[in-house]
Motif scaffolding. Structure first.
Motif, PDB file in Angstrom:
ATOM      1  N   ASP A 166      33.994  32.992  50.132  1.00  0.00           N
ATOM      2  CA  ASP A 166      34.240  32.612  48.741  1.00  0.00           C
ATOM      3  C   ASP A 166      33.406  33.500  47.847  1.00  0.00           C
ATOM      4  O   ASP A 166      32.281  33.865  48.183  1.00  0.00           O
ATOM      5  CB  ASP A 166      33.871  31.144  48.512  1.00  0.00           C
TER       6      ASP A 166
ATOM      7  N   ILE B 201      37.280  38.349  36.014  1.00  0.00           N
ATOM      8  CA  ILE B 201      38.604  38.948  36.043  1.00  0.00           C
ATOM      9  C   ILE B 201      39.102  39.035  34.612  1.00  0.00           C
ATOM     10  O   ILE B 201      38.838  38.149  33.795  1.00  0.00           O
ATOM     11  CB  ILE B 201      39.550  38.081  36.896  1.00  0.00           C
TER      12      ILE B 201
ATOM     13  N   ARG C 143      49.079  39.047  48.215  1.00  0.00           N
ATOM     14  CA  ARG C 143      47.692  38.920  48.652  1.00  0.00           C
ATOM     15  C   ARG C 143      47.578  37.876  49.770  1.00  0.00           C
ATOM     16  O   ARG C 143      46.938  38.105  50.791  1.00  0.00           O
ATOM     17  CB  ARG C 143      46.804  38.521  47.480  1.00  0.00           C
TER      18      ARG C 143
ATOM     19  N   THR D  48      38.379  42.155  47.151  1.00  0.00           N
ATOM     20  CA  THR D  48      39.032  40.962  46.621  1.00  0.00           C
ATOM     21  C   THR D  48      40.531  41.192  46.515  1.00  0.00           C
ATOM     22  O   THR D  48      41.279  40.288  46.180  1.00  0.00           O
ATOM     23  CB  THR D  48      38.504  40.625  45.216  1.00  0.00           C
ATOM     24  N   ARG D  49      40.930  42.421  46.751  1.00  0.00           N
ATOM     25  CA  ARG D  49      42.339  42.736  46.552  1.00  0.00           C
ATOM     26  C   ARG D  49      42.966  43.358  47.796  1.00  0.00           C
ATOM     27  O   ARG D  49      43.320  44.548  47.809  1.00  0.00           O
ATOM     28  CB  ARG D  49      42.486  43.693  45.364  1.00  0.00           C
TER      29      ARG D  49
ATOM     30  N   PHE E   7      50.137  38.504  43.751  1.00  0.00           N
ATOM     31  CA  PHE E   7      49.330  37.376  44.265  1.00  0.00           C
ATOM     32  C   PHE E   7      49.956  36.760  45.508  1.00  0.00           C
ATOM     33  O   PHE E   7      49.251  36.308  46.402  1.00  0.00           O
ATOM     34  CB  PHE E   7      49.132  36.323  43.173  1.00  0.00           C
TER      35      PHE E   7
ATOM     36  N   THR F 181      32.797  34.574  43.518  1.00  0.00           N
ATOM     37  CA  THR F 181      33.231  34.475  42.119  1.00  0.00           C
ATOM     38  C   THR F 181      32.975  35.793  41.430  1.00  0.00           C
ATOM     39  O   THR F 181      31.940  36.423  41.633  1.00  0.00           O
ATOM     40  CB  THR F 181      32.463  33.384  41.357  1.00  0.00           C
TER      41      THR F 181
ATOM     42  N   VAL G 202      36.083  33.766  37.835  1.00  0.00           N
ATOM     43  CA  VAL G 202      37.139  33.154  38.629  1.00  0.00           C
ATOM     44  C   VAL G 202      36.682  33.056  40.081  1.00  0.00           C
ATOM     45  O   VAL G 202      36.016  33.958  40.594  1.00  0.00           O
ATOM     46  CB  VAL G 202      38.431  34.003  38.543  1.00  0.00           C
ATOM     47  N   ASN G 203      37.027  31.950  40.699  1.00  0.00           N
ATOM     48  CA  ASN G 203      36.736  31.806  42.122  1.00  0.00           C
ATOM     49  C   ASN G 203      37.743  32.615  42.917  1.00  0.00           C
ATOM     50  O   ASN G 203      38.942  32.435  42.760  1.00  0.00           O
ATOM     51  CB  ASN G 203      36.828  30.338  42.545  1.00  0.00           C
ATOM     52  N   GLN G 204      37.215  33.468  43.747  1.00  0.00           N
ATOM     53  CA  GLN G 204      38.103  34.314  44.529  1.00  0.00           C
ATOM     54  C   GLN G 204      37.656  34.306  45.982  1.00  0.00           C
ATOM     55  O   GLN G 204      36.722  33.610  46.360  1.00  0.00           O
ATOM     56  CB  GLN G 204      38.023  35.746  44.020  1.00  0.00           C
ATOM     57  N   LYS G 205      38.313  35.147  46.734  1.00  0.00           N
ATOM     58  CA  LYS G 205      37.893  35.336  48.119  1.00  0.00           C
ATOM     59  C   LYS G 205      37.586  36.799  48.305  1.00  0.00           C
ATOM     60  O   LYS G 205      38.250  37.667  47.744  1.00  0.00           O
ATOM     61  CB  LYS G 205      39.020  34.913  49.069  1.00  0.00           C
TER      62      LYS G 205
END
Length: 898
Positions: free
Chosen positions: A354, A359, A336, A235-236, A333, A356, A193-196
């Motif tokens: 960015d 998850i 977040r 990421t969280r 979310f 990935t 998944v693309n995350q930050k």
RNA sequence: GGGAGUUUAGCUCAGCUGGUUCAGAGCAUCUGCCUUACAAGCAGAGGGUCACUGGUUCGAACCCAGUAACUCCCACCA
């Protein structure tokens, strides 16, 4: 009477399915015959038939029908699975639509709705299977939550608990916030998944005493002013309120100055320590890790090690609770995004990147899995897995294809304890009963539990006990399936289980090798010290022709019932099998079904042809050779098909059958024996011997076809062509012919004859002659083949006016070679010597090249020294054959030159 | 990150212990046929550098090593 021009599946299908049912052909009870047993992989009770089921059940039906036709007592046990999470989710949705909230219901009320739902929609899928022709013993239909089945599950739980293999404990589990239940590791699907990646600055609580103690943070491109901060990548960010520490690697020289320090969590300014652990990877992120024991498995373990407090800031539905202090009530979310803004405003967000990563998603609800600490029941797997692995490694349980053994081993050797409790109501409630003091006992019933409880505290009464709220994982019950359908858990020595168990073949998808197959082997060993099945046939995943997995969401899956409607059940069955070699994914394309229905039609037309014949006792038998050949060829094909089945190569078995029918029977045999059209008569006269032989062949062909195409074959079986049939004389229970004699010489000679016919046709084609024009053929036989014997066949199939045997090459004729024999067709039109020479030269050239390579081998000392004698012999024969052909060619070329 | 698998004709796949004229099948394609069972048919034909590079061998689609592409499984790098 009129025969339909094409096969019409619809009428036949319903008619024969009910006929089979009416006469109990699917029914199996133990008797003196050898059993052949398959238990169906139970589909979800509220499920709807998809292509995977089609493939799976077609294969099972082929196997079971074939076993039945080999005289075995074939038993296919059908049933459905209660599928706790999936079904409960559906019921909850249904209730919501009716304005009912699950929270407002008691357990009993909810279950009442659930059962109503099950009664209404459960079993649709089984009805759909009937359309496919599935010959299950429907009287045995089981549901994993039937009373006896549930009792077996409880027995198994109590049994395992007694062995000390079940325990209760607080663990980090995979929490599905949508289903509001824990799910097992295997039910979590990881996706990229693309995350930050958020870089958050935590202020260090004390000023650095020594300004010269400069960090090397600059290598990370940070602002120089950040030296009063520790920057952590996460990421969280919404979980920072649950942080219990910051962790750095003790060997990380960049952070030596932080050892023993404390930092503040931004926004809420709670002070947390900096701890040291080599767990932290120095070259990932900033080399600083925020430790959040309540919301991450690794952090939990790290927290345990360093005795950190656990701060759980999430509710069961993954909204933030009051412990978070801020953003309370927000979804994780949403939180977040909001917290990123808050951090930014507070100047605590260094940057975002960015990123990935994998998850976990819930297999059942597709919600993002939340690691969550909770009290759960676990099953110890290590000891259970060991013998279950042995069965497969020893080959006692055979996986087909074999490549899955490796995968299986890997899993079994690295198995972790299995979380078996689910926070649901739909399922078997865990038989653990709590005493008022919090202790618990495990027993089959509350009454038995009381006895145990009173041993602890004699004053207790039954009302003092409360049963555990959780239900068991669905796989915990389906693992018992092959045993419990025969009541082998509750009554381990009953006649049924002793007769049918271990079952023969299990047909399932590789995706559930561990979920299900492994657990059945475990349960089999644990309860009976026996494997549950001999062979596991693992089908592929049904994909579309672009290679994408067929799924509802992609909308690329055809509705199986529509396909059956369009191509007939037999057509679809053939279509599925044509493109599904064992263990390979199946690139499904509707065109295969079309091929299947085309095949059905071909058979139908062969039937129509034979129907148009009538015995004329005045006619002498004239097709001995054709009859002898087809019998031999048929027996050969039977052997091949048997061999394919023995290796579970169903596609190949079907293809061999397909060619037997289409090529050997229709294109060759029927064309050989078919009477020349006689005008003005309704039926074509044929001699008695040929007629009877043909009908016998056709009946045998129906038998071989039956497992693949049950409806068409049963329909034809009952035609008056075969005379009166007893009511119970059905194709479904006919016995497959035994392997008879194979005349290899005859088969080989007919192959040459077929070549001759093909080459005659080729001459006709290249010379643009009408197939109606009969041609004269001369043979110069160099081999031992007696062409007089095959004269009628060659004449009929090649449309030859006259076949003469000659001893010399024929001048001015078109020539060809079949086998090692020479053939000449003299035409009225002159031979085009130039074109003919060119053709022969080309052939000669090829032969010379071939001969050269053979001679090279034979002239090679090392080949002669190393090759096996039979190989050398073959090479010598190749050489002789090629030389013989070359001589013929040269003769023919010389003749042309004259 | 670890492991497994796949790669052969336009498509889906066979090819078993390295050795038959071994490079195959079905479908699709092309050509010719409305030949009294079937045009959903018949007859015929074309089509491949066996992913790539090396090696072993008298001989490789097949065995070995490496490379590439794809697929699946497993795994806690925030």
């Amino acid at each position: 009477m009129d025969i339909a021009k094409t096969y019409l599946p619809k009428q036949a299908e319903d008619k024969w399915y009910s006929y089979w049912l009416k006469h109990n052909f699917f029914r199996s009870v133990p008797d003196e015959r050898e059993p052949y047993t398959i238990v169906i992989p139970p589909p979800n009770v509220t499920g709807v038939l998809h292509m995977g089921h089609m493939l799976n059940n077609t294969i099972q039906d082929v196997l079971i029908r074939r076993a039945r036709m080999k005289g075995k007592n074939a038993c296919w046990v059908p049933g459905t699975d209660h599928a706790s999470i999936a079904t409960e989710a559906k019921v909850v949705t249904m209730l919501k639509e009716r304005g009912i909230n699950k929270k407002d219901l008691t357990r009993d009320e909810f279950l009442k709705y659930a059962w109503e739902w099950k009664e209404k929609y459960g079993g649709i899928i089984l009805e759909q299977l009937k359309k496919l022709g599935a010959s299950c013993d429907w009287e045995r239909t089981k549901f994993t939550m039937d009373e006896d089945m549930s009792e077996a599950v409880i027995d198994y739980f109590v049994h395992l608990h007694k062995q000390g293999l079940i325990y209760r404990g607080v663990r980090m589990v995979n929490w599905d916030p949508q289903g509001k239940t824990a799910v097992s590791d295997e039910e979590v699907i990881r996706k990229e998944v693309n995350q930050k990646l958020y870089y958050i600055k935590y202020p260090v609580s004390e000023e650095l005493k020594d300004k010269s103690e400069k960090s090397e943070l600059s290598t990370f491109n940070f602002e120089p002013s950040t030296q009063n901060f520790v920057t952590v990548a996460t990421t969280r960010p919404e979980t920072i309120m649950a942080d219990a520490a910051i962790c750095v690697n003790p060997n990380d020289e960049r952070y030596l100055h932080l050892h023993g320090r404390k930092v503040y969590i931004p926004l809420i300014n709670r002070e947390i320590p900096i701890i040291l652990d080599e767990y932290v990877t120095m070259d990932f992120g900033t080399g600083c890790l925020k430790v959040t024991p309540a919301h991450d498995l690794n952090d939990y373990e790290l927290g345990q090690k360093h005795k950190l407090p656990i701060i759980d800031i999430l509710n069961d539905d993954a909204t933030l609770n009051e412990k978070a202090q801020i953003l309370v009530g927000e979804d994780r979310f949403v939180a977040r995004k909001k917290i990123a803004v808050l951090l930014e405003e507070a100047g605590a967000l260094a940057k975002t990147e960015d990123y990935t990563s994998q998850i976990g998603f819930s297999e059942r609800t597709n919600a993002v899995i939340e690691p969550k600490l909770s009290m759960q029941w676990f099953c110890k797997m290590k000891e259970l897995a060991k013998p279950a692995l042995e069965y497969v490694l020893d080959g006692e349980v055979k996986l087909i294809p074999e490549k899955f053994v490796n995968t299986y081993r890997h899993w079994m050797e690295n198995v972790r304890d299995w979380n078996i409790s689910r926070q649901l109501w739909w399922g078997q409630q865990i038989p653990a009963y709590y005493l008022p003091n919090g202790e618990f006992v495990v027993a089959k019933t509350k009454e038995e539990a009381l006895v145990q409880a009173q041993a602890i505290d004699p004053k207790l009464s039954i009302d003092d006990l409360t049963q555990d709220e959780d239900v068991l994982d669905t796989w915990f019950s389906s693992g018992l399936w092959p045993i419990s359908v025969f009541d082998g858990v509750r009554n381990p020595d009953n006649a049924e289980i002793n007769y049918y168990y271990p079952t023969n073949d299990l047909v399932t998808a590789p995706e559930i090798l561990f979920f299900w197959v492994a657990r059945m082997i475990i349960a089999g060993h644990e309860l009976r010290k026996q494997k549950p099945f001999n062979n596991v046939y693992l089908t592929g995943i049904v994909r579309d022709k672009l290679g994408r997995k067929m799924s509802k969401s992609l909308g690329n899956s055809p509705d199986p019932l529509d396909l059956i409607d369009k191509y007939g059940a037999d057509g679809v069955r053939v279509g599925m099998l044509l493109c599904s070699p064992a263990g390979n994914d199946l690139m499904f394309d509707e065109k295969y079904c079309k091929q299947g229905s085309g095949f059905a039609n071909k058979i139908w037309n062969a039937f129509k042809l034979i129907k148009g014949w009538q015995v004329d006792t005045n006619l002498k038998p004239g097709n001995e050779v054709a009859i002898a050949w087809f019998e031999s060829r048929f027996n050969q094909a039977l052997t091949d098909i048997e061999d394919d089945f023995a290796q579970y190569r169903l596609s190949e078995a079907l293809m061999a059958t397909y060619k037997l029918v289409w090529d050997d029977f229709c294109a060759w045999y029927l064309e050989m024996v078919k009477p020349v059209y006689q005008q003005g008569v309704e039926k074509q006269s044929i001699d008695k011997t040929t007629y009877e032989a043909t009908i016998a062949f056709f009946e045998n062909i129906l038998k071989v076809l039956h497992p693949f195409m049950p409806f068409l074959t049963e329909e034809l079986w009952h035609d008056e062509l075969f005379g009166e049939r007893e009511e119970l004389d059905c194709c479904i229970v006919a016995q497959l012919p035994n392997n008879g004699q194979i005349n290899t010489r005859l088969n080989a000679e007919i192959e040459v004859v077929q070549q001759v016919v093909e080459k005659i046709r080729n001459v006709r084609d290249t010379k643009q002659l009408s197939p109606k024009e009969a041609l004269p053929l001369a043979v110069k036989a160099n081999s031992a083949i007696d062409y007089n014997k095959y004269q009628p066949i060659i004449k009929q199939l090649g449309n030859i006016s006259e076949l003469t045997l000659v001893t010399e090459a024929v001048n001015g004729a078109n020539s060809f070679i079949a086998g090692t024999d020479e053939f000449y067709i003299t035409l009225d039109i002159a031979v085009d010597a130039v074109a003919e020479s060119a053709r022969l030269e080309k052939e000669k050239e090829y032969l010379l090249g071939f001969l050269k390579s053979v001679n090279a081998k034979l002239g090679n000392e090392r080949f002669m020294a190393n090759a096996k004698p039979e190989i050398i012999e073959i090479e010598n024969r190749k050489k002789a054959d090629a030389e013989a052909k070359l001589r013929i060619l040269e003769d023919n070329l010389a003749a042309l030159a004259n």
